[in-house]
Design an enzyme around this catalytic site. Structure first.
Site, short mmCIF file in Angstrom:
data_model
loop_
_atom_site.label_atom_id
_atom_site.label_comp_id
_atom_site.label_asym_id
_atom_site.label_seq_id
_atom_site.Cartn_x
_atom_site.Cartn_y
_atom_site.Cartn_z
N GLY A 130 132.75 -15.62 84.00
CA GLY A 130 133.20 -16.42 84.17
C GLY A 130 132.96 -18.03 83.67
N HIS A 131 133.87 -19.17 83.92
CA HIS A 131 133.94 -20.32 82.72
C HIS A 131 132.40 -21.05 83.00
CE1 HIS A 131 136.19 -22.70 86.10
NE2 HIS A 131 135.16 -22.12 86.52
N ASN A 132 131.79 -21.81 82.12
CA ASN A 132 130.48 -21.78 81.96
C ASN A 132 129.17 -21.31 82.09
OD1 ASN A 132 132.84 -24.17 82.02
ND2 ASN A 132 132.70 -25.25 83.59
#
Lengths: 339, 339, 339
Positions: B250-252
């Protein structure tokens, strides 16, 4: 601060403009014409930057931030650094979404049809449609105004896609009707045959899959997600649904409005979800079930039974979430006794 | 014995060459110039072939093998068939990896740019870069020496890829900076928007995803795996990571060096892994967690809390692995009592 | 009633023709020449339509249906609406599959090679082969009669594909031998390197993957599924297997005949399945195991040990299915006591 190789910024926007755009209330903001250049996370923002504070897990980042301005819930206003302009709102993340979209508007079609795209002459393309290199558009497709079909996407014969959509690179769509403002991410697979066959020791006989995928407006389908078309009825995805990467949606499944289906969830054939159902990551839902409006399913749960409206379940097999937590506690007690 | 339709063999190599290459010690090897033609598994190798014995589950295959030579740990040397040349080493699998790579070197770019590829004139291609048919390379991309972009891969505007990489057929990369010697497998999706939106009954407002994916050197990303770009910060994959097929990141998310992420694992947004973390198949990690250096997570585990350095956890929700095993035993006892 | 934008119907077919085709017995059918126009689900069928009743969960739909004819088990014949023609059979779903296939025959190659496909001159194409736009066919490939390679699919050098197959849009195949009548769905990845490396703090050394993927006849591989090639031995998929979307099959795995692998299952390297094994959704099988003929694994199970022929297991770690159900019951009792 977004990398200019990838992002093209608008703005700057003034306090007044930001307030008008988001409905948030400026606080500690003597000069309504003061402008902010960009948006960024609290940790890296400086005095020219607009940020947001939503998840209280990051309170220290808020308290120590050098951001020039910040969306924040009113109850945290007094924790702000001294010179920070505040935009108070009950939903800082939504306000940030609106502001960030002003700085970095979503892409829309530029009207360029690549001469390396392959488009059937019977396809109907709206105004401003953008078709990138090596995209393939089949016979009798209809693609609405401003929609982007990215490189190497394949749109099968007869598919209808509304306006303002983007179909990502390498995605494939067949046997489908798709509404407006939908985002189909790279590698998503929509409309292929469902997993339908009559099992038997003499071999598994394939059953023709004669339905479609019907997707409403404002729907997102994540990267490498798969949505099979209906076997006879349609597979239906309601308006406003958000489907994450690597999700599997079987034939004849129906999703109501605004459902959120997190990554790697699987929904088996003919199961029907109401509106605003949330399925957390890696949950699995067996076939032919009904999941009520607003139901929530915890990550990795295995749902074997219908779920009523508003219920929250967890575990595999899934039980009401309070029971699931009690089971977890009971299990941990069980082994403490044995020590 | 590898199928010559698919593999092109070098060699043969002598005992001396193999020893020099791998650091293993020849034993039962009177003629250092004796050469071996190929590598193959113990079960099918003959006297012209070099093999390896690593997993003691296959001791019978070792004892009964007709392989001409074999990498083996010293403690198993006396179990070898009489005429087998041994190369003793503490890490037979690594020694085999080096030897097999000599027989079957990894592909590097042949310098051919297909006239059916679509390459923006502003893209910068290094020496020896190979671009296959229907690959699409966007504006201002930089692709390092000897890198291969396979057929139908799509590299978005501004993407930077180092030297000696291979991007597999049909993979798509956007908003990313990728180091040297990386292998991106077919269908991998790197750099698309994360699953970011402000939820609400009035609809889920999309939040612009303004970060990148930053990948170090010597990283592998498996077939149909998905790595979303950061929401504001970047998504970061450290040097030497191995990410298997169908993994979701996922993002980050941040991965340290040398992490091993097995197939179908999901890592939710903003979680940070240290160095040499191992996540076994189908494990799920919830968002905003910290997983310490050298931590290990058992297959199918559901991690809801931070994990300290060197800890091993299992179960869903995950607990220390010894507790997980005790829970499993306790559960099985519970039903034995009830019979 | 299937959408004519996507489906092209044959027929109509008479009662006699349908009976001959399916082996079902007409009942309540005075006029053997009466013809039915189409197939459709019970809920929407009218008097011109042939339907089927298989899952007793839908008995109300059967009792209330306006379908002109229906495949049904003999024991439900007396529940049929008065004027419905019945075709009795012990396997209504299989009979429906045959009838529906007569109305909607499966696609076969139309012999058209797109001038936008990229085909190596050394590739051998059989009679009637269809290659769509932007498909890429490598050197020395062999593609059998009537096989379809859809848009943007990539077939690597030396790959052999039998007759009557379809490779879906955007799928990629390398290092593989594939039999006849196979359906490879969009985005499937077949033949790439397995997840093979020697782990270590000095870095993970990649091990050349020198085997192939060998697929029998009449096999389906779902959308975005991944099948890695063997490390030295081959990865083998037996005749008649059905592999659903997003399934992961590791290197050296062997599947016997007729196995059914439901969506999002993962099978780790070197595990061997017998014939007619069924793995339900999201199950995970660890590596180097043997799963006997006819074994069944419940959804989300985690299999850590060999399974004997005909056994059914459930849970994570998986245990005999009756024990799994007892564990579930015991857990729920445990928390009831604590209230």
């Amino acid at each position: 601060m977004a990398d200019p190789r990838f992002f093209h910024r608008k703005g700057p926007f003034s306090i007044k403009e930001i307030a008008d755009l988001t409905g948030a209330t400026p606080v500690n903001a003597p000069d309504a014409e003061r402008r902010f250049d960009d948006v960024a996370p609290l940790q890296i923002a400086d005095s020219t930057i607009l940020s947001f504070f939503d998840n209280r897990k990051y309170i220290d980042a808020f308290v120590g931030s050098h951001a020039g301005a910040c969306f924040v819930r009113p109850e945290f206003a007094d924790r702000a650094p001294q010179n920070m302009v505040l935009f108070t709102t009950d939903d800082p993340y939504r306000a940030y979404a609106k502001a960030a979209t002003a700085y970095y508007p979503f892409e829309t079609g530029n009207g360029v049809i690549s001469d390396r795209a392959v488009i059937d002459p019977t396809a109907k393309l709206g105004t401003g449609v953008q078709i990138d290199a090596c995209a393939v558009i089949g016979a009798n497709c209809e693609i609405g105004d401003g929609t982007i079909i990215a490189s190497n996407a394949v749109i099968g014969d007869g598919v209808v896609i509304g306006s303002g959509c983007k179909v990502g690179a390498g995605a494939t769509i067949s046997h489908s009707l798709i509404g407006n403002l939908c985002l189909i991410y790279p590698g998503a697979r929509i409309g292929q045959d469902g997993f339908g066959f009559a099992m038997g020791p003499q071999g598994h006989a394939k059953v023709p899959q004669l339905g479609r995928v019907v997707i409403g407006n404002d729907v997102e389908v994540g990267a490498n997600a798969t949505i099979d078309r209906g076997a006879g009825p349609d597979t239906v995805i309601g308006n406003g649904c958000r489907i994450d990467n690597l999700v599997q949606i079987g034939h004849n499944v129906e999703l109501g409005m605004g459902c959120v289906i997190v990554s790697q969830v699987g929904i088996s054939g003919s199961t029907k979800l109401g509106n605003f159902v949330v399925l957390a990551g890696q949950a699995g839902i067996t076939g032919h079930l009904e999941i009520g409006d607003g139901a929530k399913v915890a990550a990795q749960s295995g749902v074997m039974k219908n779920i009523g409206p508003g219920e929250t379940v967890g575990g595999s097999p899934a039980v009401p979430v309070m029971d699931y937590h009690k089971q977890t506690v009971a299990l941990s007690r069980l082994i403490r006794k044995k020590k």
